[in-house]
Design a protein around this motif. Structure first.
Motif, PDB file in Angstrom:
ATOM      1  N   THR A 197       1.819   5.680  -4.335  1.00  0.00           N
ATOM      2  CA  THR A 197       0.388   5.664  -4.651  1.00  0.00           C
ATOM      3  C   THR A 197      -0.180   4.268  -4.423  1.00  0.00           C
ATOM      4  O   THR A 197       0.547   3.329  -4.100  1.00  0.00           O
ATOM      5  CB  THR A 197       0.118   6.174  -6.080  1.00  0.00           C
ATOM      6  OG1 THR A 197      -1.286   6.452  -6.217  1.00  0.00           O
ATOM      7  CG2 THR A 197       0.536   5.166  -7.134  1.00  0.00           C
ATOM      8  N   ASP A 198      -1.507   4.203  -4.536  1.00  0.00           N
ATOM      9  CA  ASP A 198      -2.214   2.951  -4.291  1.00  0.00           C
ATOM     10  C   ASP A 198      -2.987   2.512  -5.527  1.00  0.00           C
ATOM     11  O   ASP A 198      -3.525   3.351  -6.257  1.00  0.00           O
ATOM     12  CB  ASP A 198      -3.239   3.134  -3.159  1.00  0.00           C
ATOM     13  CG  ASP A 198      -2.644   2.881  -1.784  1.00  0.00           C
ATOM     14  OD1 ASP A 198      -1.846   1.940  -1.646  1.00  0.00           O
ATOM     15  OD2 ASP A 198      -2.992   3.620  -0.854  1.00  0.00           O
ATOM     16  N   GLY A 199      -3.076   1.204  -5.722  1.00  0.00           N
ATOM     17  CA  GLY A 199      -4.040   0.657  -6.666  1.00  0.00           C
ATOM     18  C   GLY A 199      -5.375   0.399  -5.975  1.00  0.00           C
ATOM     19  O   GLY A 199      -6.426   0.522  -6.583  1.00  0.00           O
ATOM     20  N   HIS A 200      -5.318   0.083  -4.670  1.00  0.00           N
ATOM     21  CA  HIS A 200      -6.549  -0.357  -3.991  1.00  0.00           C
ATOM     22  C   HIS A 200      -7.472   0.780  -3.561  1.00  0.00           C
ATOM     23  O   HIS A 200      -8.496   0.532  -2.948  1.00  0.00           O
ATOM     24  CB  HIS A 200      -6.225  -1.294  -2.814  1.00  0.00           C
ATOM     25  CG  HIS A 200      -5.293  -0.745  -1.781  1.00  0.00           C
ATOM     26  ND1 HIS A 200      -4.291  -1.507  -1.220  1.00  0.00           N
ATOM     27  CD2 HIS A 200      -5.191   0.456  -1.196  1.00  0.00           C
ATOM     28  CE1 HIS A 200      -3.639  -0.779  -0.329  1.00  0.00           C
ATOM     29  NE2 HIS A 200      -4.159   0.414  -0.296  1.00  0.00           N
ATOM     30  N   LYS A 201      -7.110   2.015  -3.875  1.00  0.00           N
ATOM     31  CA  LYS A 201      -8.034   3.126  -3.601  1.00  0.00           C
ATOM     32  C   LYS A 201      -8.763   3.519  -4.891  1.00  0.00           C
ATOM     33  O   LYS A 201      -9.710   2.861  -5.269  1.00  0.00           O
ATOM     34  CB  LYS A 201      -7.268   4.296  -2.980  1.00  0.00           C
ATOM     35  CG  LYS A 201      -6.816   3.966  -1.546  1.00  0.00           C
ATOM     36  CD  LYS A 201      -6.042   5.081  -0.877  1.00  0.00           C
ATOM     37  CE  LYS A 201      -5.770   4.711   0.577  1.00  0.00           C
ATOM     38  NZ  LYS A 201      -4.870   5.691   1.225  1.00  0.00           N
ATOM     39  N   TRP A 202      -8.258   4.526  -5.598  1.00  0.00           N
ATOM     40  CA  TRP A 202      -9.030   5.059  -6.734  1.00  0.00           C
ATOM     41  C   TRP A 202      -9.009   4.172  -7.976  1.00  0.00           C
ATOM     42  O   TRP A 202      -9.907   4.252  -8.809  1.00  0.00           O
ATOM     43  CB  TRP A 202      -8.548   6.462  -7.072  1.00  0.00           C
ATOM     44  CG  TRP A 202      -9.649   7.471  -6.981  1.00  0.00           C
ATOM     45  CD1 TRP A 202     -10.988   7.210  -6.777  1.00  0.00           C
ATOM     46  CD2 TRP A 202      -9.533   8.891  -7.098  1.00  0.00           C
ATOM     47  NE1 TRP A 202     -11.699   8.378  -6.751  1.00  0.00           N
ATOM     48  CE2 TRP A 202     -10.837   9.429  -6.947  1.00  0.00           C
ATOM     49  CE3 TRP A 202      -8.474   9.770  -7.321  1.00  0.00           C
ATOM     50  CZ2 TRP A 202     -11.096  10.809  -7.004  1.00  0.00           C
ATOM     51  CZ3 TRP A 202      -8.730  11.130  -7.383  1.00  0.00           C
ATOM     52  CH2 TRP A 202     -10.025  11.642  -7.223  1.00  0.00           C
ATOM     53  N   GLY A 235       0.845  -1.192   0.000  1.00  0.00           N
ATOM     54  CA  GLY A 235       0.000   0.000   0.000  1.00  0.00           C
ATOM     55  C   GLY A 235       0.875   1.235   0.000  1.00  0.00           C
ATOM     56  O   GLY A 235       2.115   1.139  -0.112  1.00  0.00           O
ATOM     57  N   ALA A 236       0.246   2.389   0.149  1.00  0.00           N
ATOM     58  CA  ALA A 236       1.011   3.636   0.118  1.00  0.00           C
ATOM     59  C   ALA A 236       1.949   3.739   1.329  1.00  0.00           C
ATOM     60  O   ALA A 236       2.981   4.403   1.250  1.00  0.00           O
ATOM     61  CB  ALA A 236       0.079   4.835   0.059  1.00  0.00           C
ATOM     62  N   SER A 237       1.597   3.093   2.430  1.00  0.00           N
ATOM     63  CA  SER A 237       2.505   3.106   3.595  1.00  0.00           C
ATOM     64  C   SER A 237       3.862   2.529   3.200  1.00  0.00           C
ATOM     65  O   SER A 237       4.907   3.153   3.402  1.00  0.00           O
ATOM     66  CB  SER A 237       1.960   2.250   4.745  1.00  0.00           C
ATOM     67  OG  SER A 237       0.667   2.614   5.087  1.00  0.00           O
ATOM     68  N   MET A 238       3.838   1.326   2.650  1.00  0.00           N
ATOM     69  CA  MET A 238       5.095   0.678   2.256  1.00  0.00           C
ATOM     70  C   MET A 238       5.701   1.353   1.028  1.00  0.00           C
ATOM     71  O   MET A 238       6.911   1.313   0.839  1.00  0.00           O
ATOM     72  CB  MET A 238       4.877  -0.820   1.989  1.00  0.00           C
ATOM     73  CG  MET A 238       4.885  -1.685   3.222  1.00  0.00           C
ATOM     74  SD  MET A 238       6.326  -1.413   4.295  1.00  0.00           S
ATOM     75  CE  MET A 238       7.650  -2.066   3.271  1.00  0.00           C
ATOM     76  N   VAL A 291       6.384  12.594  -3.114  1.00  0.00           N
ATOM     77  CA  VAL A 291       4.957  12.905  -3.182  1.00  0.00           C
ATOM     78  C   VAL A 291       4.141  11.748  -2.609  1.00  0.00           C
ATOM     79  O   VAL A 291       4.218  10.624  -3.114  1.00  0.00           O
ATOM     80  CB  VAL A 291       4.502  13.144  -4.645  1.00  0.00           C
ATOM     81  CG1 VAL A 291       3.018  13.496  -4.688  1.00  0.00           C
ATOM     82  CG2 VAL A 291       5.337  14.232  -5.308  1.00  0.00           C
ATOM     83  N   ASP A 292       3.378  12.034  -1.539  1.00  0.00           N
ATOM     84  CA  ASP A 292       2.396  11.062  -1.065  1.00  0.00           C
ATOM     85  C   ASP A 292       1.122  11.307  -1.866  1.00  0.00           C
ATOM     86  O   ASP A 292       0.363  12.236  -1.592  1.00  0.00           O
ATOM     87  CB  ASP A 292       2.136  11.253   0.435  1.00  0.00           C
ATOM     88  CG  ASP A 292       0.995  10.360   0.937  1.00  0.00           C
ATOM     89  OD1 ASP A 292       0.537   9.482   0.182  1.00  0.00           O
ATOM     90  OD2 ASP A 292       0.573  10.546   2.100  1.00  0.00           O
ATOM     91  N   GLY A 293       0.922  10.448  -2.864  1.00  0.00           N
ATOM     92  CA  GLY A 293      -0.252  10.595  -3.735  1.00  0.00           C
ATOM     93  C   GLY A 293      -1.082   9.334  -3.701  1.00  0.00           C
ATOM     94  O   GLY A 293      -1.481   8.814  -4.746  1.00  0.00           O
TER      95      GLY A 293
END
Ligand SMILES: *Cc1c(COP(=O)(O)O)cnc(C)c1O
Length: 459
Positions: A284-289, A138-141, A255-257
């Motif tokens: 960034t995340d795939g599991h959000k938007w 996730g974006a954390s890692m 950038v935390d996006g």
């Protein structure tokens, strides 16, 4: 063997389909009874095998009702997308493959899908085509991974090799974050040796955006963490301005996006993240938007060499193939094939499909804000994205409204504190949410606010 396995996998597909068929009709949150029934999953460790079909049936019967219906159209907690059917299907196939994605030699298909996904990500997120990346949880890692590259690159430039010599005695780096920095970024930094009390916090405006003129001075030993999409307001830091200063000073911009970077896909919203392509790394995340299943995060770094320098750990039995070796770019060796769902989502949606999700969910957020405002509730943020912060008359009334919304079950929204005030967060991230969902949601929120207000005025 074959017949039993085929029956089991077909049963799983059928159960999954009936679960998804029912997800829009049931209350979004599980009932107390559903949660209590989870104890059916417990008990002593079985001494002997039980039939696989029975295990799956128990999981479905006891487990499915205790899920949050985040695959439906009215789940707005945290920032949680649904999962596009094509990504669920691709995930099933890839789970059947059971590939170890750490090395090209262990899974050519995983390695190649990641390379293709990276190319497509650079394209749709409007980032340099030469970026390197890692497919993480996730974006954390993703922030952890990218910031490790940042730390090691800046220290290498100062003549210090973290991989060899560790951190004790290393030259000092300065880390600048926003006052509204996401907690996962400060957590990543503390795991990397930069504790919370050592961070310099840039002041923000009323929308949670760094005020560029109050940014601390930057130099070649500074990492600046900016946000594309604040988790509460949806606000964007002035990324272009900060990147320009960082370039001049030789600082690194991360950038935390987690979700906000995806505005790049939308002609209407891309301006919000203008300048993001000038940064040095992105999470960034795939599991959000993008609406892939969990877990799916992506760390991206402008110079793949920096990521590789931080993450590769050569060992003789881990043959290298001459191809991109996934484990040379992330902290893990063995892991699942995480490029699969990103590839499937992007292949299936195409550029306009991704833009469609971004535009639609932003439109839903704007409409919901209008509806609750018209009923006398307050919206605390400029609704520029998919985030709406709703407040009632005072903090107690707001918390009562949030609790009543959650109990009602028409939708689910969480609470937060924004610029000193309690708020109910509505984050609209699912591909499946419709106008009708927004109408039902607005009605449920307004009714919850009124029921809270009535209770307060009762003697
Ligand atoms: C969700 C989020 C994160 C953390 O991402 P995970 O995928 O939960 O690890 C970080 N930053 C922002 C802005 C987020 O919205």
């Amino acid at each position: 063997m074959h017949a039993e396995r085929a029956a089991l996998l077909r049963d799983a597909a059928e159960r999954a389909n009936s679960y998804l068929d029912g997800v829009d009709e049931r209350p979004v949150r599980p009932s107390a009874a559903d949660i209590a029934a989870l104890e059916r999953l417990a008990g002593p460790l079985p001494d002997a095998p039980t039939p696989a079909a029975e295990t799956l049936a128990l999981l479905d019967e006891a487990g499915s009702p205790a899920t949050m219906a985040s695959q439906g159209g009215r789940y707005y907690g945290f920032v949680i997308g649904g999962a596009l059917p094509v990504t669920v299907a691709a995930n099933w196939l890839a789970t059947a493959w059971d590939q170890n994605a750490g090395l090209w030699a262990a899974s050519p298909v995983s390695a190649r899908l990641e390379e293709i996904a990276l190319e497509w990500l650079a394209d749709i997120l409007r980032l340099p085509a030469t970026i390197g990346g890692a497919f993480v949880t996730g974006a954390s890692m993703a922030s952890f991974t990218a910031l490790a590259a940042a730390r090691d690159a800046l220290l290498a430039r100062a003549g210090w090799n973290v991989g060899e010599d560790g951190l004790a005695g290393a030259p000092r780096l300065r880390i600048v974050v926003s006052e509204e920095v996401h907690v996962t970024v400060t957590k990543a930094l503390s795991l990397l040796g930069y504790g919370r009390a050592t961070l310099e916090r840039a002041p923000v405006d009323g929308q949670g955006r760094i005020m560029a003129d109050r940014l601390p001075p930057l130099d070649e030993r500074t990492i600046v963490c900016v946000q594309a999409g604040d988790v509460n307001s949806g606000g964007f830091d002035p990324i272009a301005d900060i990147c320009a200063r960082a370039r001049e000073a030789g600082a690194w911009v991360h950038v935390d996006g987690a979700f906000g970077l995806w505005v790049a896909a939308s002609a209407a919203k891309a301006h919000l993240a203008a300048g993001a392509e000038l940064a040095d790394s992105w999470a960034t995340d795939g599991h959000k938007w993008l609406n892939t299943p969990y877990d799916c995060g992506i760390a991206l770094v402008r110079d793949p060499g920096h990521l590789r320098a931080a993450m590769s750990a050569p060992a003789s039995y881990l043959v290298t193939s001459g191809h991109r070796e996934p484990s040379h770019y992330s902290a893990e060796l063995s892991r699942r094939s995480r490029g699969v769902e990103i590839w499937a989502a992007l292949r299936s949606l195409g550029r306009s499909g991704v833009a469609g999700i971004v535009d639609r969910t932003c439109r839903h957020a704007a409409r919901l804000a209008d509806l609750v405002r018209a009923a006398g509730l307050e919206v605390l943020n400029d609704v520029v994205l998919n985030q709406v912060l709703v407040a009632a008359d005072d903090d107690a009334a707001t918390d009562a409204m949030t609790a009543a919304v959650q109990a009602d079950g028409t939708c689910w929204c969480g609470g937060s504190t924004w610029r000193g005030r309690r708020a109910m967060r509505v984050s609209i991230s699912s591909w499946v949410t419709t106008d009708a969902d927004i109408d039902r949601t607005a009605a449920a929120i307004i009714a919850a606010a009124r029921s809270g207000a009535e209770q307060e005025t009762r003697p």
